[in-house]
Design an enzyme around this catalytic site. Structure first.
Site, PDB file in Angstrom:
ATOM      1  N   GLU A 264       0.822  -1.217   0.000  1.00 13.24           N
ATOM      2  CA  GLU A 264       0.000   0.000   0.000  1.00 13.24           C
ATOM      3  C   GLU A 264       0.856   1.267   0.000  1.00 13.24           C
ATOM      4  O   GLU A 264       0.571   2.210  -0.746  1.00 13.24           O
ATOM      5  CB  GLU A 264      -0.956   0.008   1.203  1.00 13.24           C
ATOM      6  CG  GLU A 264      -2.128  -0.955   1.070  1.00 13.24           C
ATOM      7  CD  GLU A 264      -1.762  -2.394   1.396  1.00 13.24           C
ATOM      8  OE1 GLU A 264      -0.627  -2.627   1.874  1.00 13.24           O
ATOM      9  OE2 GLU A 264      -2.596  -3.294   1.189  1.00 13.24           O
TER      10      GLU A 264
ATOM     11  N   HIS B  33     -11.252  -5.112   8.532  1.00 12.84           N
ATOM     12  CA  HIS B  33     -11.744  -4.951   7.158  1.00 12.84           C
ATOM     13  C   HIS B  33     -13.057  -4.166   7.107  1.00 12.84           C
ATOM     14  O   HIS B  33     -13.808  -4.279   6.158  1.00 12.84           O
ATOM     15  CB  HIS B  33     -11.970  -6.324   6.503  1.00 12.84           C
ATOM     16  CG  HIS B  33     -10.722  -7.057   6.144  1.00 12.84           C
ATOM     17  ND1 HIS B  33      -9.770  -7.395   7.076  1.00 12.84           N
ATOM     18  CD2 HIS B  33     -10.260  -7.515   4.957  1.00 12.84           C
ATOM     19  CE1 HIS B  33      -8.778  -8.045   6.479  1.00 12.84           C
ATOM     20  NE2 HIS B  33      -9.048  -8.118   5.193  1.00 12.84           N
TER      21      HIS B  33
END
Lengths: 331, 293
Positions: free
Chosen positions: A61, A130
């Site tokens: 990321e 998540h």
């Protein structure tokens, strides 16, 4: 826009439109290539149509936002897909220390057309790592804009705005929106003042019983709450959904807030230095001395987001949470 | 060693020495990181880099800037916040941007950014490269590995110039780096080159062909420059013994050339010392930089 049934389809089409009209635009992210097309299918078909511009990446990321920053420095533009918004924490340095600061720290304006798309929120049973809505961690960073997707805003116009501003931005996208219809409820009429969407029943019915201010991801839950408030409690109010959460254009909110004494700011994140807190403070300050009552906050609970559906529901803001908050404002 | 190379080495040396003097006199605020001892790295790279190449510098970047632009007044004005500052006094010593030259102050952060510019170059300007300067300490950062992986995977024209000076701020390399930089590069299938940073002509001979390979689409190259940091990390923070630093000074290019080049060295050394002294007089006499919008 109206040709698409679901918000996710409209977003996919918007990305295609932008990639087609601007060869300098790149789309980067993990697992975004066909046939997979991203964890939520939002990029499906795009790597086939735009093989040079759409790049599937390793699980990195920070690295891929860094690559996007480099493309921007070289005169290109980039949209990065985070697989889940929780993971944007891994790219915090590239977003906050590099992209945002670079726009001004070199003594002259440096355009950084980078958009980081972040699928947020719960109600999907994905559990604590998540499901988060981490918007507040990016509020108040000089040089950084924070937006949220809604079913009420045209994603083509929205993405053009983000990429054209010269400032890096985050676009938070509540995952439940992807399968949501573009117009949540025909009971209500939607108008736009700039990038703030107004939702209310028809003009000939008063809508001054309350004002809800909410980011785009809560549009569906807020309109369900409004329907319930109207049909069960005969309360008619308005919902305002600003596409840009920060810096916030307060004027459209203030205009609506002065016509009611019950303002509720809703967000799906936990309390504490949050977006809603900032909005409530600014509204309250502007309304001080008027007849408007205290601005109320309706936020998620102060805890991680559990996986089990019944536990998750208790933590996150639901339509009935909003109904309760509005009714409490009426006591 | 031609005169121009020697001039540039000496320009950087006297610029950095002048900065430490200005600090000692209380004329500079904040902090700075001098590249004393590491001057041969940017001087050797100067003719090997093209103006359209990107250069990413780091906190120890004055030499990189001076080698690219030969502009000591603009840099000193930036560091002192005076008129003529190259970044309006906002960036200071370690946040500079001028064209395709950029420095920033977070370790490892610029490597993925450099990879992004290299991606642009690969698509639109074949033959150009992105050069990113890092230190041995930077290898502690995860961003380095994310970037190397992508650069190797996509065969990007990326030159990673590692200035291995044996010390990361206060920590000796042996206390912070397991294994070797060579093995780390090899793990990604990236080309690797070891270059003692002593004689700029020898350095260029070693660099020439491998750099051409990077420009021709051969993928990233990690160059490990073996160099020395003569000064403190920033201003007065050097935990090393004087014996250790004296050994580094004895092996330094300035000491060697003073002993071997005779009057040619003495003349050029005086010329560059005077040039920097004039720059210091000029810039310290300037008004504070006004905010630019």
């Amino acid at each position: 826009m109206t040709a698409h049934r679901r918000v996710g389809d409209a977003l996919n089409a918007a990305l295609g439109t932008l990639l087609a009209e601007d060869p300098a635009l790149y789309l980067l992210g993990e697992d975004i290539a066909d046939p997979y097309g991203g964890a939520f299918g939002i990029t499906r078909g795009l790597s086939t149509r735009f093989p040079r511009q759409v790049i599937t990446t390793p699980i990195s990321e920070a690295g891929i936002v860094g690559v996007a920053n480099g493309l921007a420095l070289a005169g290109d533009k980039a949209i990065v897909e985070m697989m889940f918004a929780d993971f944007v924490a891994l790219a915090f340095d590239q977003i906050v220390n590099f992209a945002a600061k670079s726009t001004t720290m070199y003594g002259h304006p440096v355009p950084m057309p980078v958009v980081v798309r972040c699928p947020t929120g719960g109600n999907r049973g994905y559990g604590p790592t998540h499901s988060q809505s981490p918007q507040k961690h990016f509020i108040g960073v000089p040089g950084l804009d924070v937006y949220e997707l809604s079913p009420l805003h045209d994603p083509v116009a929205l993405l053009r705005e983000l990429l054209g501003s010269g400032r890096p931005s985050l676009l938070f996208e509540d995952k439940t929106l992807y399968a949501a219809p573009l117009r949540p409820d025909d009971l209500f009429r939607v108008t736009h003042h700039g990038f703030t969407a107004h939702v209310r029943v028809d003009d000939d019915i008063p809508a001054d019983d309350y004002l809800i201010v909410a980011p785009g991801g809560l549009t569906g839950r807020a309109t369900v709450a409004m329907r319930s408030l109207l049909l069960r409690y005969e309360l008619s109010g308005r919902l305002l959904v600003p596409a840009r959460l920060h810096p916030l254009d307060l004027d459209p909110l203030l205009e609506a807030a002065t016509s009611t004494s019950r303002v509720v700011v809703v967000e799906d994140g936990p309390p504490g230095a949050a977006w809603g807190t900032e909005v409530a403070y600014r509204l309250q300050r502007a309304l001080w001395g008027t007849s408007s009552g205290p601005v109320r906050l309706c936020q998620a609970a102060d805890g991680v987001i559990p996986t089990a559906a019944h536990l998750e529901r208790e933590v996150l803001v639901q339509a009935e949470t909003i109904v309760r908050a509005v009714l409490e404002a009426h006591r | 060693m031609n005169d121009d190379d020697l001039r540039l080495l000496l320009l950087i040396r006297h610029f950095e020495t002048a900065l430490l003097d200005l600090f000692a006199q209380g004329l500079l605020s904040g902090t700075t990181h001098t590249c004393l001892g590491q001057e041969p790295v940017p001087v050797a790279l100067r003719p090997l880099l093209h103006p359209d190449d990107f250069v990413f510098s780091n906190h120890r970047g004055h030499g990189h800037y001076l080698a690219r632009f030969g502009d000591p007044a603009g840099l000193l004005a930036e560091i002192m916040g005076r008129e003529g500052a190259v970044c309006g006094g906002v960036g200071g010593s370690q946040h500079l941007k001028r064209g395709r030259y950029l420095s920033t102050g977070v370790q490892g952060e610029s490597l993925p950014v450099a990879a992004g510019t290299a991606l642009h170059l690969a698509h639109h300007e074949p033959g150009r490269l992105a050069c990113v300067h890092i230190g041995d300490g930077t290898w502690g950062e995860g961003a380095v590995y994310e970037a190397l992986n992508m650069a190797a995977l996509w065969r990007l024209p990326l030159l990673v110039a590692v200035e291995h000076n044996g010390i990361a701020q206060s920590t000796p390399t042996a206390a912070q780096l397991a294994g070797t930089i060579a093995a780390r590069a090899d793990a990604f299938g990236a080309a690797y080159l070891y270059v003692p940073a002593d004689d700029v002509t020898d350095m260029r001979d070693l660099l020439d062909k491998p750099l051409t390979r990077v420009r021709d689409g051969g993928g990233p190259l990690v160059v490990e420059f073996a160099t020395r940091r003569l000064g403190p990390h920033s201003k007065g923070d050097d935990p090393r013994s004087t014996v250790e630093v004296d050994q580094l000074r004895a092996a330094d290019w300035h000491t060697r050339y003073a002993a071997t080049l005779g009057p040619r060295f003495t003349d050029l050394d005086a010329e560059q010392r005077d040039r920097i002294a004039a720059v210091v007089r000029d810039v310290t006499g300037r008004a504070p930089v006004r905010e630019r919008r």
